[in-house]
Design a protein around this motif. Structure first.
Motif, PDB file in Angstrom:
ATOM      1  N   GLN A 186      70.735-113.172 -11.034  1.00 43.24           N
ATOM      2  CA  GLN A 186      71.189-113.711 -12.310  1.00 43.24           C
ATOM      3  C   GLN A 186      71.380-112.570 -13.307  1.00 43.24           C
ATOM      4  O   GLN A 186      70.507-111.723 -13.457  1.00 43.24           O
ATOM      5  N   VAL A 187      72.538-112.564 -13.982  1.00 47.12           N
ATOM      6  CA  VAL A 187      72.830-111.562 -14.995  1.00 47.12           C
ATOM      7  C   VAL A 187      71.978-111.834 -16.230  1.00 47.12           C
ATOM      8  O   VAL A 187      71.977-112.951 -16.765  1.00 47.12           O
ATOM      9  N   GLN A 188      71.265-110.816 -16.690  1.00 47.19           N
ATOM     10  CA  GLN A 188      70.377-110.984 -17.832  1.00 47.19           C
ATOM     11  C   GLN A 188      70.781-110.155 -19.044  1.00 47.19           C
ATOM     12  O   GLN A 188      70.180-110.310 -20.102  1.00 47.19           O
ATOM     13  N   LEU A 189      71.778-109.293 -18.892  1.00 45.62           N
ATOM     14  CA  LEU A 189      72.251-108.455 -19.976  1.00 45.62           C
ATOM     15  C   LEU A 189      73.770-108.400 -19.883  1.00 45.62           C
ATOM     16  O   LEU A 189      74.314-107.803 -18.954  1.00 45.62           O
ATOM     17  N   VAL A 190      74.457-109.024 -20.834  1.00 43.59           N
ATOM     18  CA  VAL A 190      75.901-109.195 -20.763  1.00 43.59           C
ATOM     19  C   VAL A 190      76.572-108.476 -21.924  1.00 43.59           C
ATOM     20  O   VAL A 190      76.268-108.742 -23.085  1.00 43.59           O
ATOM     21  N   GLU A 191      77.510-107.590 -21.604  1.00 46.88           N
ATOM     22  CA  GLU A 191      78.252-106.835 -22.594  1.00 46.88           C
ATOM     23  C   GLU A 191      79.644-107.417 -22.806  1.00 46.88           C
ATOM     24  O   GLU A 191      80.242-107.973 -21.883  1.00 46.88           O
ATOM     25  N   SER A 192      80.165-107.218 -24.004  1.00 44.18           N
ATOM     26  CA  SER A 192      81.533-107.586 -24.305  1.00 44.18           C
ATOM     27  C   SER A 192      82.037-106.732 -25.459  1.00 44.18           C
ATOM     28  O   SER A 192      81.252-106.083 -26.150  1.00 44.18           O
ATOM     29  N   GLY A 193      83.343-106.738 -25.663  1.00 41.66           N
ATOM     30  CA  GLY A 193      83.929-106.093 -26.821  1.00 41.66           C
ATOM     31  C   GLY A 193      84.712-104.827 -26.555  1.00 41.66           C
ATOM     32  O   GLY A 193      85.332-104.285 -27.474  1.00 41.66           O
ATOM     33  N   GLY A 194      84.701-104.335 -25.334  1.00 42.73           N
ATOM     34  CA  GLY A 194      85.459-103.145 -25.020  1.00 42.73           C
ATOM     35  C   GLY A 194      86.947-103.416 -25.021  1.00 42.73           C
ATOM     36  O   GLY A 194      87.388-104.566 -25.090  1.00 42.73           O
TER      37      GLY A 194
ATOM     38  N   TYR B  15      77.436 -98.651 -21.432  1.00 45.66           N
ATOM     39  CA  TYR B  15      76.444 -99.455 -20.738  1.00 45.66           C
ATOM     40  C   TYR B  15      75.329 -99.844 -21.691  1.00 45.66           C
ATOM     41  O   TYR B  15      74.633 -98.980 -22.229  1.00 45.66           O
ATOM     42  N   CYS B  16      75.158-101.123 -21.896  1.00 53.36           N
ATOM     43  CA  CYS B  16      74.043-101.612 -22.689  1.00 53.36           C
ATOM     44  C   CYS B  16      72.751-101.497 -21.890  1.00 53.36           C
ATOM     45  O   CYS B  16      72.752-101.641 -20.664  1.00 53.36           O
ATOM     46  N   TYR B  17      71.668-101.211 -22.591  1.00 54.73           N
ATOM     47  CA  TYR B  17      70.363-101.184 -21.947  1.00 54.73           C
ATOM     48  C   TYR B  17      69.356-101.963 -22.772  1.00 54.73           C
ATOM     49  O   TYR B  17      69.508-102.125 -23.985  1.00 54.73           O
ATOM     50  N   ALA B  18      68.329-102.425 -22.107  1.00 51.88           N
ATOM     51  CA  ALA B  18      67.193-103.043 -22.760  1.00 51.88           C
ATOM     52  C   ALA B  18      65.932-102.569 -22.067  1.00 51.88           C
ATOM     53  O   ALA B  18      65.887-102.494 -20.836  1.00 51.88           O
TER      54      ALA B  18
ATOM     55  N   GLY C 276      73.370-103.420 -18.639  1.00 48.57           N
ATOM     56  CA  GLY C 276      74.538-104.273 -18.634  1.00 48.57           C
ATOM     57  C   GLY C 276      75.528-103.824 -17.587  1.00 48.57           C
ATOM     58  O   GLY C 276      75.362-102.787 -16.930  1.00 48.57           O
ATOM     59  N   GLN C 277      76.593-104.608 -17.434  1.00 50.37           N
ATOM     60  CA  GLN C 277      77.571-104.331 -16.388  1.00 50.37           C
ATOM     61  C   GLN C 277      78.524-103.201 -16.751  1.00 50.37           C
ATOM     62  O   GLN C 277      79.240-102.701 -15.882  1.00 50.37           O
TER      63      GLN C 277
END
Length: 118
Positions: A1-9, A94-97, A109-110
């Protein structure tokens, strides 16, 4: 399951703006910090900006004064406002948490492509 989702590029002209979003799943809690790294072809992945649970921010020298990182009140989503974009900002972001002790988990993130044309 994807838990960190990026958008906006996307693709923008030099001098333009983009806003990246990174949404953490509600199942991720006790997050110590979130932010973005970026990686251009042939280069290592470098920190762009980060924000802690307490609101402290840090930026790469190359983006200071142009990028702003923020988070919502729920602390599950972070935003990176990127202004005055330059061709050298072109990279996969790449987003990170990172979760706090004692969990210690790291999430990525992806990746989202940012391309700045000259």
């Amino acid at each position: 399951q994807v838990q960190l989702v990026e958008s906006g590029g996307g693709l923008v002209e030099a001098g333009g703006s983009l806003r990246l979003s990174c949404a953490a799943s509600r199942s991720i809690f006790s997050i110590a910090s979130m932010g973005w790294y970026r990686q251009a072809p042939g280069k290592q992945r470098d920190l762009v900006a980060g924000i802690t649970a307490g609101g402290a921010t840090n930026y790469a020298d190359s983006v200071k004064g142009r990028f702003t990182i923020s988070r919502d009140d729920a602390k599950n989503t972070v935003y990176l406002q990127m202004n005055s974009l330059k061709p050298e900002d072109t990279a996969v972001y790449y987003c990170y948490a990172r979760r706090s002790w004692p969990y210690g988990d790291n999430y990525w993130g992806q990746g989202t492509q940012v391309t700045v044309s000259s």
